[in-house]
Design an enzyme around this catalytic site. Sequence first.
Site, PDB file in Angstrom:
ATOM      1  N   ASN A 148      11.740   4.444  -1.514  1.00  0.00           N
ATOM      2  CA  ASN A 148      10.553   4.216  -1.869  1.00  0.00           C
ATOM      3  C   ASN A 148      10.193   5.550  -0.894  1.00  0.00           C
ATOM      4  OD1 ASN A 148       7.685   4.430  -1.761  1.00  0.00           O
ATOM      5  ND2 ASN A 148       7.670   2.293  -0.666  1.00  0.00           N
ATOM      6  N   TRP A 149       9.729   6.757  -1.348  1.00  0.00           N
ATOM      7  CA  TRP A 149       9.409   8.281  -0.521  1.00  0.00           C
ATOM      8  C   TRP A 149       8.049   8.290  -0.365  1.00  0.00           C
ATOM      9  CZ3 TRP A 149      12.711  12.400  -3.197  1.00  0.00           C
ATOM     10  CH2 TRP A 149      14.312  12.064  -2.783  1.00  0.00           C
ATOM     11  N   LYS A 150       7.149   6.992  -0.337  1.00  0.00           N
ATOM     12  CA  LYS A 150       5.971   7.077  -0.253  1.00  0.00           C
ATOM     13  C   LYS A 150       5.302   8.334   0.082  1.00  0.00           C
ATOM     14  CE  LYS A 150       7.341   3.005   2.738  1.00  0.00           C
ATOM     15  NZ  LYS A 150       6.832   1.946   3.575  1.00  0.00           N
ATOM     16  N   HIS A 155       2.530  -2.846  -3.829  1.00  0.00           N
ATOM     17  CA  HIS A 155       2.977  -2.561  -2.372  1.00  0.00           C
ATOM     18  C   HIS A 155       1.997  -2.895  -1.297  1.00  0.00           C
ATOM     19  CE1 HIS A 155       4.746  -0.562   1.068  1.00  0.00           C
ATOM     20  NE2 HIS A 155       5.738  -0.310   0.420  1.00  0.00           N
ATOM     21  N   GLU A 169       1.262  -1.488   1.409  1.00  0.00           N
ATOM     22  CA  GLU A 169       0.280  -0.372   1.700  1.00  0.00           C
ATOM     23  C   GLU A 169      -0.875   0.089   0.842  1.00  0.00           C
ATOM     24  OE1 GLU A 169       3.504   2.396   2.260  1.00  0.00           O
ATOM     25  OE2 GLU A 169       4.077   1.116   4.128  1.00  0.00           O
ATOM     26  N   GLU A 174       8.943  -8.239   0.489  1.00  0.00           N
ATOM     27  CA  GLU A 174       8.875  -7.097   1.476  1.00  0.00           C
ATOM     28  C   GLU A 174       7.996  -8.037   2.550  1.00  0.00           C
ATOM     29  OE1 GLU A 174       9.625  -2.874   0.531  1.00  0.00           O
ATOM     30  OE2 GLU A 174       7.565  -3.411   0.244  1.00  0.00           O
ATOM     31  N   GLY A 218       8.331  -0.908   7.937  1.00  0.00           N
ATOM     32  CA  GLY A 218       8.128   0.224   9.077  1.00  0.00           C
ATOM     33  C   GLY A 218       8.165  -0.178  10.360  1.00  0.00           C
ATOM     34  N   SER A 266      12.205  -2.360   6.855  1.00  0.00           N
ATOM     35  CA  SER A 266      13.274  -1.878   8.078  1.00  0.00           C
ATOM     36  C   SER A 266      14.775  -1.812   7.458  1.00  0.00           C
ATOM     37  CB  SER A 266      12.933  -2.621   9.240  1.00  0.00           C
ATOM     38  OG  SER A 266      11.483  -2.241   9.702  1.00  0.00           O
ATOM     39  N   GLY A 269      12.321   2.318   2.543  1.00  0.00           N
ATOM     40  CA  GLY A 269      11.402   3.226   2.881  1.00  0.00           C
ATOM     41  C   GLY A 269      11.800   4.515   3.805  1.00  0.00           C
ATOM     42  N   GLY A 270      11.236   4.256   5.153  1.00  0.00           N
ATOM     43  CA  GLY A 270      11.687   5.381   6.242  1.00  0.00           C
ATOM     44  C   GLY A 270      13.123   5.947   5.922  1.00  0.00           C
TER      45      GLY A 270
HETATM   46  P1  PGA Z   1      10.531   0.777   5.319  1.00  0.00           P
HETATM   47  O1  PGA Z   1       9.634   0.630   4.286  1.00  0.00           O
HETATM   48  O2  PGA Z   1      12.106   0.684   4.818  1.00  0.00           O
HETATM   49  O3  PGA Z   1      10.188   2.037   6.178  1.00  0.00           O
HETATM   50  O4  PGA Z   1      10.258  -0.456   6.119  1.00  0.00           O
HETATM   51  C1  PGA Z   1       9.891  -0.451   3.051  1.00  0.00           C
HETATM   52  C2  PGA Z   1       8.779  -0.184   2.006  1.00  0.00           C
HETATM   53  O5  PGA Z   1       7.558  -0.098   2.497  1.00  0.00           O
HETATM   54  O6  PGA Z   1       9.139  -0.110   0.707  1.00  0.00           O
END
Ligand code: PGA
Length: 233
Positions: A8-10, A91, A93, A160, A166, A198, A219-220
């Site tokens: 997930n490159w957000k 998601h 976010e 999640e 994050g 994470s 994500g990150g």
């Molecule tokens: P993260 O994000 O790996 O940076 O915690 C995961 C996500 O939001 O899909």
Amino acid sequence: MKKIIVANWKMYLSTQKAILLAGKLKTVVHTKKVIIAPSYTALSGVGRTIEDSDIELAAQNVSWDGYGAYTGEVCALDLKELKCKYVILGHSERRKHFKETYETVNKRVQFAIKNKLIPIVCVGENLRERRSGHAWRVLKHQLDVALKRVDKHKIMIAYEPIWAIGTGHAEDPADANKIHAHIKSHLKNGTKVLYGGSVNVLNYKKFLQRKNIDGLLVGGASVKLNQIKEIIK
Ligand code: PGA
């Protein structure tokens, strides 16, 4: 069954950087099923970059309706045209910053399925809910609302926990495995359940070893070449 890694490159990368990273990932010999979810503007370029590989494409959201007066939204038919196979929905976010609700997520899920996209539906409790011992009650409610009138064969779930996204504090893999087992038995249809929050190069194996964890939503760590390369291997 191959484990699944969704990157997930957000909104982390410029279009150009996303295309470059996709090009590098394509050359990594991988044993897992790899899905990249770049931002909308990078879908076309990333899609073209990976088209001669087995890496698949996901979008990070989709509208609940067809073409029409919806400023700022993106239509499922366009995503199909760009060869997207999956779409991340609900998601945290989106829920936190853009006030999406599971009622509207449900509309998006239904419309995505109607247009042959596979939704990756995100659920997760916050820290207060977790500490008060109500995590399962919250998750069950989220699943029931998001998946109302939805064929559970046609989706994937991403568990999640909000407090893990994050933050560098991933869920304990054994606890995540238990929650995944609950989700699977609640949905009954062999629905795949991914863990997200994470995940990094140091902890991913501990999750993937677990029976009920079908894959990871990363994500990150997924925009760091040295980490994602290792995770998809
Ligand atoms: P993260 O994000 O790996 O940076 O915690 C995961 C996500 O939001 O899909």
